[in-house]
Write a protein that holds these residues in place. Structure first.
Motif, mmCIF file in Angstrom:
data_model
loop_
_atom_site.group_PDB
_atom_site.id
_atom_site.type_symbol
_atom_site.label_atom_id
_atom_site.label_comp_id
_atom_site.label_asym_id
_atom_site.label_seq_id
_atom_site.Cartn_x
_atom_site.Cartn_y
_atom_site.Cartn_z
ATOM 1 N N GLU A 67 -9.522 -5.693 -3.905
ATOM 2 C CA GLU A 67 -9.024 -4.799 -4.794
ATOM 3 C C GLU A 67 -7.515 -4.497 -4.176
ATOM 4 N N VAL A 68 -6.521 -4.252 -4.927
ATOM 5 C CA VAL A 68 -5.358 -3.512 -4.698
ATOM 6 C C VAL A 68 -5.020 -2.312 -5.368
ATOM 7 N N GLU A 69 -4.199 -1.471 -4.962
ATOM 8 C CA GLU A 69 -3.671 -0.204 -5.700
ATOM 9 C C GLU A 69 -2.987 -0.732 -6.804
ATOM 10 N N ALA A 70 -3.395 -0.244 -7.952
ATOM 11 C CA ALA A 70 -2.825 -0.825 -9.385
ATOM 12 C C ALA A 70 -1.390 -0.381 -9.518
ATOM 13 N N GLU A 71 -1.261 0.798 -9.260
ATOM 14 C CA GLU A 71 0.319 1.318 -9.359
ATOM 15 C C GLU A 71 1.110 0.430 -8.430
ATOM 16 N N PHE A 72 0.851 -0.093 -7.391
ATOM 17 C CA PHE A 72 1.699 -0.873 -6.425
ATOM 18 C C PHE A 72 1.572 -2.271 -7.077
ATOM 19 N N ALA A 73 0.455 -2.851 -7.471
ATOM 20 C CA ALA A 73 0.330 -4.094 -7.987
ATOM 21 C C ALA A 73 1.220 -4.302 -9.400
ATOM 22 N N ALA A 74 1.348 -3.327 -10.024
ATOM 23 C CA ALA A 74 2.341 -3.240 -11.122
ATOM 24 C C ALA A 74 3.577 -3.626 -11.101
ATOM 25 N N ARG A 75 4.213 -3.907 -9.846
ATOM 26 C CA ARG A 75 5.586 -4.223 -9.668
ATOM 27 C C ARG A 75 5.619 -5.707 -9.456
ATOM 28 N N TYR A 76 4.718 -6.541 -9.630
ATOM 29 C CA TYR A 76 4.715 -8.037 -9.668
ATOM 30 C C TYR A 76 4.360 -8.580 -10.866
ATOM 31 N N THR A 85 -6.171 -17.162 -20.317
ATOM 32 C CA THR A 85 -6.857 -16.510 -19.291
ATOM 33 C C THR A 85 -6.742 -16.865 -17.932
ATOM 34 N N ILE A 86 -5.551 -17.841 -17.780
ATOM 35 C CA ILE A 86 -5.054 -18.654 -16.615
ATOM 36 C C ILE A 86 -3.826 -17.790 -16.285
ATOM 37 N N LEU A 87 -4.091 -16.591 -15.685
ATOM 38 C CA LEU A 87 -3.229 -15.787 -15.194
ATOM 39 C C LEU A 87 -3.033 -15.410 -13.581
ATOM 40 N N GLU A 88 -1.939 -15.298 -13.284
ATOM 41 C CA GLU A 88 -1.611 -15.099 -11.713
ATOM 42 C C GLU A 88 -0.878 -13.982 -11.546
ATOM 43 N N LEU A 89 -1.003 -13.357 -10.464
ATOM 44 C CA LEU A 89 0.100 -12.357 -9.948
ATOM 45 C C LEU A 89 0.893 -12.975 -8.868
ATOM 46 N N TRP A 90 2.265 -12.910 -9.148
ATOM 47 C CA TRP A 90 3.135 -13.558 -8.412
ATOM 48 C C TRP A 90 3.743 -12.567 -7.370
ATOM 49 N N VAL A 91 3.474 -12.430 -6.094
ATOM 50 C CA VAL A 91 3.911 -11.774 -4.872
ATOM 51 C C VAL A 91 4.653 -12.423 -4.104
ATOM 52 N N PRO A 92 5.985 -12.264 -3.973
ATOM 53 C CA PRO A 92 6.932 -13.168 -3.406
ATOM 54 C C PRO A 92 6.481 -13.237 -1.680
ATOM 55 N N ALA A 93 6.430 -14.395 -0.854
ATOM 56 C CA ALA A 93 5.921 -14.405 0.512
ATOM 57 C C ALA A 93 6.684 -13.243 1.394
ATOM 58 N N GLU A 94 7.791 -12.920 1.121
ATOM 59 C CA GLU A 94 8.397 -11.910 2.102
ATOM 60 C C GLU A 94 7.670 -10.434 1.763
ATOM 61 N N GLU A 95 7.146 -10.362 0.586
ATOM 62 C CA GLU A 95 6.484 -9.260 0.466
ATOM 63 C C GLU A 95 4.865 -9.032 0.972
ATOM 64 N N LEU A 96 4.425 -10.030 1.259
ATOM 65 C CA LEU A 96 3.059 -10.129 1.390
ATOM 66 C C LEU A 96 2.427 -8.991 2.241
ATOM 67 N N GLU A 97 3.084 -8.706 3.517
ATOM 68 C CA GLU A 97 2.652 -7.795 4.426
ATOM 69 C C GLU A 97 2.642 -6.426 3.847
ATOM 70 N N GLU A 98 3.533 -5.863 2.972
ATOM 71 C CA GLU A 98 3.672 -4.844 2.122
ATOM 72 C C GLU A 98 2.344 -4.707 1.363
ATOM 73 N N PHE A 99 2.191 -5.895 0.407
ATOM 74 C CA PHE A 99 1.100 -6.093 -0.371
ATOM 75 C C PHE A 99 -0.115 -5.885 0.222
ATOM 76 N N ASN A 100 -0.431 -6.455 1.412
ATOM 77 C CA ASN A 100 -1.524 -6.199 2.278
ATOM 78 C C ASN A 100 -1.861 -4.972 2.714
ATOM 79 N N ASP A 101 -0.829 -3.983 2.807
ATOM 80 C CA ASP A 101 -0.821 -2.661 3.211
ATOM 81 C C ASP A 101 -1.532 -1.698 1.985
#
Length: 114
Positions: A67-76, A85-101
């Motif tokens: 699970e990830v904070e929904a408000e944060f995930a909405a930026r992607y 139903t083949i849906l992906e959330l695209w997170v740029p690699a350089e933002e992965l550390e912040e995503f992990n937080d």
């Protein structure tokens, strides 16, 4: 408590080992040829990738859920990679550390295919 978004990620054994090493709390940095981290929005799609792609490539495929904070995930952006139903959330690699937080709780293995 903020709302969360449940995501799934199909993964192979090498990536899963790095997740385990993080205490089941973080995704590893992307390799140079991997500009996007893409968890998926439904378990069925994750199962198809783990079973049909990861098993032939490495002998085993895992489906993880987190699970990830929904408000944060909405930026992607959500990308449709095929059918409805083949849906992906695209997170740029350089933002992965912040995503992990913004991961809430731990990453868990929910399926394994061999």
């Amino acid at each position: 408590m903020s709302e969360t978004l449940v995501l799934w990620r199909p993964t192979g054994p090498e990536e899963l080992e790095l997740v385990r090493d993080s205490g089941w709390r973080r995704w590893p940095a992307r390799l140079p040829d991997q500009p996007i981290f893409y968890p998926v929005l439904n378990e069925d799609y994750a199962v198809r990738i783990a079973r049909d792609w990861n098993v032939p490539a490495s002998g085993v495929g895992y489906v993880t859920r987190f699970e990830v904070e929904a408000e944060f995930a909405a930026r992607y952006p959500v990308r449709q990679a095929g059918g409805d139903t083949i849906l992906e959330l695209w997170v740029p690699a350089e933002e992965l550390e912040e995503f992990n937080d913004h991961i809430v709780g731990t990453i868990e293995v929910v399926r394994e295919f061999r």
